[in-house]
Design a protein around this motif. Sequence first.
Motif, short mmCIF file in Angstrom:
data_model
loop_
_atom_site.label_atom_id
_atom_site.label_comp_id
_atom_site.label_asym_id
_atom_site.label_seq_id
_atom_site.Cartn_x
_atom_site.Cartn_y
_atom_site.Cartn_z
N THR A 18 -51.13 57.96 12.62
CA THR A 18 -50.51 56.65 12.80
C THR A 18 -50.22 56.02 11.45
O THR A 18 -51.09 55.94 10.58
CB THR A 18 -51.43 55.73 13.61
N PHE A 19 -48.97 55.56 11.29
CA PHE A 19 -48.56 54.87 10.07
C PHE A 19 -47.90 53.54 10.46
O PHE A 19 -46.83 53.54 11.07
CB PHE A 19 -47.54 55.70 9.28
N VAL A 20 -48.54 52.44 10.13
CA VAL A 20 -47.90 51.12 10.25
C VAL A 20 -48.09 50.46 8.89
O VAL A 20 -49.07 49.74 8.66
CB VAL A 20 -48.52 50.27 11.38
N PRO A 21 -47.18 50.72 7.95
CA PRO A 21 -47.43 50.33 6.55
C PRO A 21 -47.16 48.86 6.24
O PRO A 21 -47.54 48.38 5.17
CB PRO A 21 -46.47 51.23 5.77
N TYR A 99 -45.12 56.24 14.98
CA TYR A 99 -45.13 54.80 14.66
C TYR A 99 -44.65 54.58 13.23
O TYR A 99 -44.52 55.50 12.44
CB TYR A 99 -46.51 54.17 14.91
N GLY A 100 -44.34 53.34 12.92
CA GLY A 100 -44.08 52.95 11.54
C GLY A 100 -42.77 53.42 10.92
O GLY A 100 -42.35 54.56 11.11
N THR A 101 -42.13 52.53 10.19
CA THR A 101 -40.88 52.80 9.47
C THR A 101 -41.10 52.52 7.99
O THR A 101 -42.09 51.91 7.59
CB THR A 101 -39.76 51.89 9.99
N PRO A 102 -40.15 52.93 7.13
CA PRO A 102 -40.27 52.61 5.70
C PRO A 102 -40.33 51.10 5.46
O PRO A 102 -39.79 50.30 6.23
CB PRO A 102 -39.00 53.22 5.10
N LEU A 103 -40.96 50.74 4.36
CA LEU A 103 -41.15 49.32 4.05
C LEU A 103 -39.84 48.60 3.76
O LEU A 103 -39.74 47.39 3.97
CB LEU A 103 -42.10 49.19 2.86
N GLU A 106 -35.79 46.51 6.88
CA GLU A 106 -36.06 45.20 7.46
C GLU A 106 -35.86 45.24 8.98
O GLU A 106 -34.96 45.91 9.48
CB GLU A 106 -35.13 44.15 6.84
N GLU A 107 -36.71 44.54 9.68
CA GLU A 107 -36.70 44.48 11.16
C GLU A 107 -37.11 45.81 11.79
O GLU A 107 -37.09 45.95 13.00
CB GLU A 107 -35.34 44.05 11.70
N GLN A 108 -37.47 46.79 10.97
CA GLN A 108 -38.01 48.06 11.43
C GLN A 108 -37.12 48.67 12.53
O GLN A 108 -35.95 48.89 12.31
CB GLN A 108 -39.47 47.89 11.90
N ALA A 146 -42.46 51.03 22.15
CA ALA A 146 -41.68 49.93 22.72
C ALA A 146 -42.58 48.80 23.22
O ALA A 146 -42.22 47.61 23.09
CB ALA A 146 -40.80 50.45 23.85
N LEU A 147 -43.73 49.13 23.78
CA LEU A 147 -44.66 48.10 24.23
C LEU A 147 -45.26 47.33 23.07
O LEU A 147 -45.25 46.10 23.05
CB LEU A 147 -45.76 48.72 25.08
N PHE A 148 -45.79 48.03 22.08
CA PHE A 148 -46.49 47.37 20.99
C PHE A 148 -45.55 46.59 20.07
O PHE A 148 -45.89 45.53 19.57
CB PHE A 148 -47.28 48.40 20.16
N SER A 149 -44.34 47.14 19.84
CA SER A 149 -43.40 46.49 18.92
C SER A 149 -42.40 45.60 19.63
O SER A 149 -41.81 44.72 18.99
CB SER A 149 -42.64 47.55 18.12
N GLY A 150 -42.21 45.82 20.95
CA GLY A 150 -41.15 45.10 21.63
C GLY A 150 -41.57 44.19 22.76
O GLY A 150 -40.83 43.28 23.12
N GLU A 151 -42.77 44.43 23.34
CA GLU A 151 -43.20 43.58 24.46
C GLU A 151 -44.44 42.76 24.11
O GLU A 151 -44.52 41.58 24.44
CB GLU A 151 -43.49 44.43 25.70
N TYR A 152 -45.40 43.39 23.43
CA TYR A 152 -46.66 42.71 23.13
C TYR A 152 -46.64 41.95 21.81
O TYR A 152 -47.59 41.20 21.52
CB TYR A 152 -47.81 43.72 23.07
N ALA A 153 -45.61 42.15 20.98
CA ALA A 153 -45.53 41.52 19.65
C ALA A 153 -46.79 41.83 18.82
O ALA A 153 -47.27 40.99 18.07
CB ALA A 153 -45.32 40.01 19.77
N TYR A 154 -47.28 43.05 18.96
CA TYR A 154 -48.53 43.44 18.29
C TYR A 154 -48.26 44.15 16.97
O TYR A 154 -49.04 44.04 16.03
CB TYR A 154 -49.32 44.34 19.24
N TRP A 155 -47.17 44.90 16.91
CA TRP A 155 -46.76 45.63 15.70
C TRP A 155 -45.35 45.20 15.32
O TRP A 155 -44.58 44.72 16.16
CB TRP A 155 -46.79 47.13 15.96
N PRO A 156 -44.98 45.40 14.05
CA PRO A 156 -43.62 45.06 13.63
C PRO A 156 -42.57 45.77 14.50
O PRO A 156 -42.79 46.90 14.93
CB PRO A 156 -43.56 45.59 12.19
N PRO A 157 -41.46 45.07 14.81
CA PRO A 157 -41.03 43.77 14.30
C PRO A 157 -41.48 42.58 15.15
O PRO A 157 -40.87 41.52 15.11
CB PRO A 157 -39.51 43.89 14.32
#
Length: 422
Positions: A18-21, A99-103, A106-108, A146-157
């Motif tokens: 897992t990478f969420v930088p 998971y995770g995109t380059p730093l 923007e907006e991942q 999609a859940l963590f980044s798009g529904e739960y607002a838990y990970w970027p973006p």
Amino acid sequence: MNWFDDGRLHFALGIEDTFVPQSRPGERAIDEYELTEHYQQYRADLGLAKGVGAEMVRWGVPWYRVAPQAGAWDWSWVDRVMDRFAELELRPLVDLLHYGTPLWLEEQFAHPDYAQHVTEYGARFAERYGHVATDYTPVNEPTIHALFSGEYAYWPPYLSGEAGFTRIAEALARGFVGTQRAIAQVLGDRATFLHVDAGMRYTGAVDAAEHVETVTRLREQSFLVEDLVTGRVDARHPLLRQLSRGGMSDASLSWFSENRVQPDVMGVNYYPRHSTEVFEAGVHHGGGFADPRPYHDAGTEGLAEVLLAYAARYGAPVMLSETCVTGTPTERIRWMDESLAEIGRLRRQGLAVVGYTWWPLFDMYEWTYRHSDAPRADHLLTMGLFDLVEQADGTLARRRNAVADRFELHATTSTALQTSLA
């Protein structure tokens, strides 16, 4: 003949990747390779996998390190890892996006050019390493993305709700299709694709009036990205109205239909103690790490259900692409024995289960590390064939445990499991 066509059950291991930088106040970056010191110990780590009889390793690429700046590429560390795979004659099942995109993006996943960037990255990887790596997972667990980044607002973006989920799911699916098509163009018939998603189940008060709509949606959502990339979302799809409300256009749905890609093998990640969520009458839980629902240990019954469901829906051989329990070596061994016995039963009944993956090779650190300021030791998950043992100087040793012995026994002597499919 491809490896998954020989009728055997292939044994694999995974290295948690897992990478969420991205970070912000109260949230620190998480890079499992850094936390587990895989960057320094990759040679020995892959040797451990080979030493216990694994044929394959699900191994992920740290995209954010490979692409430190837009248009700049640094493959130096990955070069050394791929050389080690070749040296050991160990087959990499490459996780391109875990998971995770380059730093700099923007907006991942919500960046308008995300699909273009991830496609270029996948193509460059295949061009550079196609002599070693021919098996690819374009996106690991896109539903969880999609859940963590798009529904739960838990990970970027940090998007939320119906519109957020739809936006991230569509972006991931477009990148997924582009990546697979680009790799296939580079490698031709040598390329094979392992699509991987999380086996998600729901039990408890699922028929309660306050939960019926949510449960129905969640059950269908667990397949949604795979349905998009395989061109299965049409006028009859149960989530069509939700996608329309969330902003997906008819033109986008037509694009997926026209550009569909298929899995050679459908991977299902299943954790008996965490893959089945419980709905309680009169109780609302949003879901995810921030507002979790209770879990139910569904054991081998749940395992069989998810493998059969994915095989029936997508018409491809299936692989248990991640499994384990967090617990003592005795608990882990029990689940390994039980899950392999169930897979043997399913194979004897004719289900094309072609692979078994214990995840992870060595212990890992829980994702809650990202939302904590406690030391990594406080987030250790005892899951692996090798314990992570912190030394006096702060480095991590790998200590073989009894789970490794049992995995090696199964991988090298389980002749009943190697019987050709009926």
